[in-house]
Scaffold this active site. Structure first.
Site, PDB file in Angstrom:
ATOM      1  N   ASP A 145       0.842  -1.202   0.000  1.00 30.27           N
ATOM      2  CA  ASP A 145       0.000   0.000   0.000  1.00 30.27           C
ATOM      3  C   ASP A 145       0.880   1.256   0.000  1.00 30.27           C
ATOM      4  O   ASP A 145       0.380   2.373  -0.076  1.00 30.27           O
ATOM      5  CB  ASP A 145      -1.017  -0.008   1.152  1.00 30.27           C
ATOM      6  CG  ASP A 145      -0.376   0.055   2.525  1.00 30.27           C
ATOM      7  OD1 ASP A 145       0.864  -0.026   2.608  1.00 30.27           O
ATOM      8  OD2 ASP A 145      -1.118   0.190   3.522  1.00 30.27           O
ATOM      9  N   SER A 146       2.197   1.051   0.042  1.00 27.14           N
ATOM     10  CA  SER A 146       3.144   2.151  -0.193  1.00 27.14           C
ATOM     11  C   SER A 146       2.873   2.798  -1.549  1.00 27.14           C
ATOM     12  O   SER A 146       3.336   3.910  -1.818  1.00 27.14           O
ATOM     13  CB  SER A 146       4.593   1.649  -0.139  1.00 27.14           C
ATOM     14  OG  SER A 146       4.755   0.506  -0.955  1.00 27.14           O
ATOM     15  N   ASP A 188      -1.105  -6.376  -0.282  1.00 22.38           N
ATOM     16  CA  ASP A 188      -1.106  -5.671   1.007  1.00 22.38           C
ATOM     17  C   ASP A 188      -2.522  -5.179   1.322  1.00 22.38           C
ATOM     18  O   ASP A 188      -3.125  -4.444   0.533  1.00 22.38           O
ATOM     19  CB  ASP A 188      -0.160  -4.461   0.878  1.00 22.38           C
ATOM     20  CG  ASP A 188       0.411  -4.011   2.193  1.00 22.38           C
ATOM     21  OD1 ASP A 188       0.159  -4.667   3.218  1.00 22.38           O
ATOM     22  OD2 ASP A 188       1.138  -2.996   2.184  1.00 22.38           O
ATOM     23  N   LYS A 190      -0.746  -9.462   3.159  1.00 23.19           N
ATOM     24  CA  LYS A 190      -0.022  -8.915   4.317  1.00 23.19           C
ATOM     25  C   LYS A 190      -0.947  -7.940   5.031  1.00 23.19           C
ATOM     26  O   LYS A 190      -1.725  -7.235   4.382  1.00 23.19           O
ATOM     27  CB  LYS A 190       1.254  -8.190   3.871  1.00 23.19           C
ATOM     28  CG  LYS A 190       1.998  -7.527   5.047  1.00 23.19           C
ATOM     29  CD  LYS A 190       3.317  -6.928   4.642  1.00 23.19           C
ATOM     30  CE  LYS A 190       3.210  -5.539   4.048  1.00 23.19           C
ATOM     31  NZ  LYS A 190       2.600  -4.540   4.962  1.00 23.19           N
ATOM     32  N   GLU A 231      -0.984  -5.205   8.722  1.00 24.38           N
ATOM     33  CA  GLU A 231      -0.143  -4.572   9.750  1.00 24.38           C
ATOM     34  C   GLU A 231      -0.696  -4.819  11.148  1.00 24.38           C
ATOM     35  O   GLU A 231      -1.913  -4.740  11.360  1.00 24.38           O
ATOM     36  CB  GLU A 231      -0.056  -3.063   9.488  1.00 24.38           C
ATOM     37  CG  GLU A 231       0.667  -2.740   8.197  1.00 24.38           C
ATOM     38  CD  GLU A 231       0.816  -1.239   7.964  1.00 24.38           C
ATOM     39  OE1 GLU A 231       0.528  -0.429   8.873  1.00 24.38           O
ATOM     40  OE2 GLU A 231       1.234  -0.875   6.852  1.00 24.38           O
ATOM     41  N   GLU A 250       9.620  -3.875  10.584  1.00 26.10           N
ATOM     42  CA  GLU A 250       9.974  -2.557  10.012  1.00 26.10           C
ATOM     43  C   GLU A 250      10.383  -1.581  11.113  1.00 26.10           C
ATOM     44  O   GLU A 250       9.716  -1.457  12.152  1.00 26.10           O
ATOM     45  CB  GLU A 250       8.789  -1.968   9.233  1.00 26.10           C
ATOM     46  CG  GLU A 250       9.113  -0.570   8.687  1.00 26.10           C
ATOM     47  CD  GLU A 250       8.157  -0.061   7.622  1.00 26.10           C
ATOM     48  OE1 GLU A 250       7.239  -0.794   7.203  1.00 26.10           O
ATOM     49  OE2 GLU A 250       8.364   1.102   7.204  1.00 26.10           O
TER      50      GLU A 250
HETATM   51  O1  KIV Z   1       3.542  -1.055   1.701  1.00 24.77           O
HETATM   52  C1  KIV Z   1       4.697  -1.496   1.646  1.00 24.77           C
HETATM   53  O2  KIV Z   1       5.409  -1.338   0.648  1.00 24.77           O
HETATM   54  C2  KIV Z   1       5.211  -2.197   2.816  1.00 24.77           C
HETATM   55  C3  KIV Z   1       6.660  -2.557   2.834  1.00 24.77           C
HETATM   56  C4  KIV Z   1       7.469  -1.352   3.044  1.00 24.77           C
HETATM   57  C5  KIV Z   1       6.979  -3.622   3.797  1.00 24.77           C
HETATM   58  O3  KIV Z   1       4.482  -2.468   3.725  1.00 24.77           O
END
Ligand code: KIV
Length: 268
Positions: A46-47, A85, A115, A117, A180
């Site tokens: 989600d970056s 994510d 993934k 958080e 992280e």
């Molecule tokens: O969103 C993302 O790219 C991430 C990574 C930095 C682990 O969560």
């Protein structure tokens, strides 16, 4: 390993002490480059809210945007394991939504895993998703979706809490955990303590694997970069130079030339 990488391969790599290499990707050209470069795991992070959409945090990213990008990356990759994510508020409020949203990453987008958080506080969600046969990667330490709760993107140093989070997500069924923004010595202790692979970002060299945001590594993010980023290329500079040359050549009548022009019927 030439076929697509699975969670079993990752466990084996941890056991054999082989480093797991992970990177983010969000679109076809970069997913292809990353997949062909031998990266084991591609996270459609989600970056993308920050490095693709230009927002100041990851919070505005939606499920539909994540599915769109994950589908492109999953359709492109033949070897790397693709992880989708889960964006902010796609899993925190209701367990049923969390499982359904996680399922969309596999069913609609073709990801192999998701993934999310959080540590102990989301272990019940990790368990529910994992019980639905969806592999879950946890993410503890500096969790960008909690930026406002943390009071900024801050390194996390509470060893007891970090260790408890890692153990809880492992017990809940996570197949891996991203560490992280935590001190290297704590990341090493966690890596030694859990049986699942740890993937570090700003967590020192002793994790089972490493991940970075692709745009940071390639010089495509001209915001302030955290200390843990190493920039391996400067594509931003190359792109600016290329576009500037195009602008001036068009303005000066140097492009297009005959070489870039078609001729009449019967001619090549
Ligand atoms: O969103 C993302 O790219 C991430 C990574 C930095 C682990 O969560």
């Amino acid at each position: 390993m030439t076929s697509q990488i699975t969670v079993t391969d990752l466990y084996k790599m941890k056991k054999e002490g082989k480093k797991i290499v992970a990177l983010t990707a969000y679109d076809f050209p970069f997913a292809k480059i990353v997949d062909e470069s031998g990266v084991h795991m591609i996270l459609v992070g989600d970056s993308l809210g920050m490095v693709v959409q230009g927002q100041s945090s990851t919070l505005p990213v939606t499920m539909d945007e994540m599915i769109y990008h994950t589908k492109i990356v999953a359709n492109t990759c033949t070897r790397a394991m693709v992880v989708g994510d889960m964006p902010f508020m796609s899993y925190q409020a209701r367990m049923e939504d969390a499982v359904v949203n996680a399922g969309r990453f596999l069913k609609e987008a073709g990801a192999i895993a998701v993934k999310l958080e959080g540590g102990a506080g989301v272990s019940h969600i990790i368990k529910a998703i994992s019980d639905a046969s969806i592999p879950v990667q946890a993410h503890i330490g500096l969790t960008p979706q909690s930026v406002h709760k943390m009071g900024g993107f801050k390194v996390q140093r509470d060893e007891e809490r970090l260790m408890a989070d890692a153990r809880e997500v492992e017990s809940a069924g996570a197949f891996s955990v991203v560490l992280e923004g935590i001190p290297a010595d704590i990341a090493k202790k966690i890596t030694d303590a859990v049986s699942i692979p740890t993937i570090g970002i700003g967590a020192g060299p002793e994790c089972d694997g490493q991940i970075l945001v692709l745009h940071d590594l390639l010089g495509l993010n001209d915001r302030h970069l955290p200390k843990f980023v190493k920039q391996y290329a400067d594509l931003g500079k190359d792109a600016r130079e290329g576009v500037r040359m195009y602008v001036s050549e068009v303005q000066e009548g140097k492009f297009p030339t005959e070489a870039h022009s078609y001729k009449g019927a019967g001619q090549k």
